[in-house]
Design a protein around this motif. Sequence first.
Motif: not given
Length: 51
Positions: A25-30, A1-2
Motif C-alpha cells: 500500500r503506497p502511503d506518500g513516499l513510503v 489507498m488500497e
Amino acid sequence: MEWTPTATPGMLNACDCGSDAVEVRPDGLVKLYRCADCESILGDITMGHEP
C-alpha cells in the motif's frame, strides 16, 4: 489507498505464518508491506531507497 498484491521484495521480513503472499500500500513516499494471509506488517520501504 488500497492494499494490492505484489511480488515479495528481498529485503522484507518473512511472515511468521509462513505465507509468501504479500500486499503493498503506497502511503506518500513510503510503501507499506503486509502478509496477504494474516495481515501482519512486514515492513516498509521509502520510495527511491530500494536496493
